[in-house]
Write an enzyme that holds these catalytic residues in place. Structure first.
Site, short mmCIF file in Angstrom:
data_model
loop_
_atom_site.label_atom_id
_atom_site.label_comp_id
_atom_site.label_asym_id
_atom_site.label_seq_id
_atom_site.Cartn_x
_atom_site.Cartn_y
_atom_site.Cartn_z
N ASP A 17 0.84 -1.21 0.00
CA ASP A 17 0.00 0.00 0.00
C ASP A 17 0.87 1.25 0.00
O ASP A 17 0.44 2.31 0.45
CB ASP A 17 -0.91 -0.03 1.24
N LYS B 277 2.77 3.47 -5.55
CA LYS B 277 2.23 2.42 -6.44
C LYS B 277 3.25 1.92 -7.46
O LYS B 277 3.19 0.78 -7.85
CB LYS B 277 0.97 2.95 -7.13
N ASP C 152 -3.23 -2.93 -2.57
CA ASP C 152 -4.29 -1.92 -2.61
C ASP C 152 -4.12 -1.07 -3.87
O ASP C 152 -3.05 -1.03 -4.48
CB ASP C 152 -4.23 -1.03 -1.36
N ASN C 153 -5.18 -0.37 -4.25
CA ASN C 153 -5.15 0.66 -5.29
C ASN C 153 -4.81 0.17 -6.69
O ASN C 153 -4.18 0.89 -7.48
CB ASN C 153 -4.16 1.78 -4.90
N GLU D 89 -11.31 4.39 -1.03
CA GLU D 89 -11.72 4.63 0.35
C GLU D 89 -12.58 5.90 0.46
O GLU D 89 -12.26 6.94 -0.07
CB GLU D 89 -10.50 4.74 1.28
C1 LIG Z 1 1.96 5.79 -0.64
C2 LIG Z 1 0.85 6.06 0.30
C3 LIG Z 1 0.92 5.35 1.61
C4 LIG Z 1 2.13 5.55 2.46
O1 LIG Z 1 3.25 4.88 1.90
C5 LIG Z 1 4.43 5.58 2.29
N1 LIG Z 1 5.49 5.16 1.37
C6 LIG Z 1 5.58 5.46 0.07
N2 LIG Z 1 6.66 4.86 -0.48
C7 LIG Z 1 7.28 4.19 0.51
C8 LIG Z 1 8.46 3.38 0.56
N3 LIG Z 1 9.21 3.16 -0.53
N4 LIG Z 1 8.80 2.82 1.74
C9 LIG Z 1 8.03 3.04 2.83
N5 LIG Z 1 6.91 3.80 2.84
C10 LIG Z 1 6.55 4.38 1.69
C11 LIG Z 1 4.02 7.02 2.25
O2 LIG Z 1 4.84 7.79 3.09
C12 LIG Z 1 2.58 6.99 2.75
O3 LIG Z 1 2.55 7.14 4.16
N6 LIG Z 1 -0.45 5.70 -0.33
C13 LIG Z 1 -0.93 6.44 -1.32
O4 LIG Z 1 -0.26 7.32 -1.86
C14 LIG Z 1 -2.36 6.28 -1.67
C15 LIG Z 1 -2.99 7.28 -2.43
C16 LIG Z 1 -4.36 7.22 -2.72
C17 LIG Z 1 -4.99 8.29 -3.52
C18 LIG Z 1 -6.20 8.08 -4.13
C19 LIG Z 1 -6.83 9.08 -4.86
C20 LIG Z 1 -6.22 10.31 -5.00
F1 LIG Z 1 -6.84 11.29 -5.68
C21 LIG Z 1 -5.00 10.54 -4.40
C22 LIG Z 1 -4.38 9.53 -3.66
C23 LIG Z 1 -5.13 6.15 -2.25
C24 LIG Z 1 -4.51 5.14 -1.51
O5 LIG Z 1 -5.22 4.09 -1.02
C25 LIG Z 1 -3.14 5.19 -1.22
O6 LIG Z 1 -2.59 4.14 -0.53
MG LIG Z 2 -3.99 2.50 -0.44
#
Ligand SMILES: C[C@H](C[C@H]1O[C@@H](n2cnc3c(N)ncnc32)[C@H](O)[C@@H]1O)NC(=O)c1cc(-c2ccc(F)cc2)cc(O)c1O
Ligand SMILES: [Mg+2]
Length: 214
Positions: free
Chosen positions: A141, A144, A169-170, A199
């Site tokens: 998650d 992406k 997810d997504n 969501e």
């Molecule tokens: C990416 C995020 C989730 C988290 O992931 C951490 N992260 C990232 N890359 C790494 C890494 N390489 N290692 C560790 N952590 C890492 C980050 O800091 C965020 O806290 N999730 C999303 O961006 C996300 C976006 C949407 C979304 C949907 C409609 C829209 F109009 C706009 C956005 C929906 C979802 O359901 C998501 O899950």
């Molecule tokens: Mg997600």
């Protein structure tokens, strides 16, 4: 400096949730994010699919990529058997303490270890530094476009075994086309698609389950 949305979510949980009650923490976040401020938690609708797959996997060792505020960590950890553990990787230093606090309010701090850093840097350390043998369940998650390369890392570091279950997810939105290309039409994976919705929104989204066949 005024608070972040994530801090406001924590405030709401801290004020409204029942301490030690994981369900009330989830309900509080879902209520806040559907009525006050949208946030990228997996949410209640896709959360039911996550619950189903976690129950099916009944993992001893689980991994989550992308902790954010800890909503899915609570969702997963509340279903784990006593001897099981969830490692959750998050690289945003602002989100880590918020997720830790939310997991603690849910009473699940003993079941979850949050590892701060990039998944691509931590995955190679799971066996050596965190004493992981293989992973029974992985929830993807995070960014992406990292799903595919990090899945390949999991394979390369011998972290998957016959029957390891990946849930992403997504798949619908924002989408993870490279991940789908990697796991579908791949003799090493058995895939299942779960249509759902983004969501707290009406927009379509989906999750993909990929069982590693060894
Ligand atoms: C990416 C995020 C989730 C988290 O992931 C951490 N992260 C990232 N890359 C790494 C890494 N390489 N290692 C560790 N952590 C890492 C980050 O800091 C965020 O806290 N999730 C999303 O961006 C996300 C976006 C949407 C979304 C949907 C409609 C829209 F109009 C706009 C956005 C929906 C979802 O359901 C998501 O899950
Ligand atoms: Mg997600």
């Amino acid at each position: 400096m005024d608070q972040s949305k994530e801090q406001r979510i924590l405030n709401s949980v801290s004020y409204n949730a029942i301490k030690g009650d994981a369900e009330s923490v989830l309900d509080c976040i879902d209520k806040y994010c559907s009525q006050k401020e949208w946030a990228m938690n997996v949410g209640d609708e896709k959360g039911l699919i996550l619950d189903k797959i976690v129950k099916e996997a009944d993992p001893t060792v689980a991994l989550e990529l992308g902790t954010y505020c800890g909503y899915s960590a609570v969702r997963i950890a509340r279903l784990l058997k006593p001897s099981a553990h969830l490692f959750s990787i998050e690289f945003n230093a602002e989100f880590v303490p918020i997720a830790k606090e939310i997991i603690e309010i849910a009473g699940l701090e003993d079941k979850v270890t949050i590892l701060e850093g990039h998944a691509q840097d931590i995955i190679p350390q799971l066996k050596t530094k965190y004493n992981v043998d293989t992973l029974d369940f992985v929830f993807l998650d995070h960014w992406k476009d990292r799903y595919a390369p990090d899945t390949i890392l999991l394979e390369q570091y011998g972290l998957l075994r016959k029957g390891s279950i990946l849930l992403a997810d997504n798949i619908g939105f924002p989408g993870a086309p490279d991940f789908l290309k990697h796991v579908r039409n791949n003799e090493h994976y058995e895939c299942t698609h779960y249509p759902s919705h983004l969501e707290y929104m009406k927009a379509p989204d989906a999750m993909e389950k990929a069982v590693y066949l060894g």
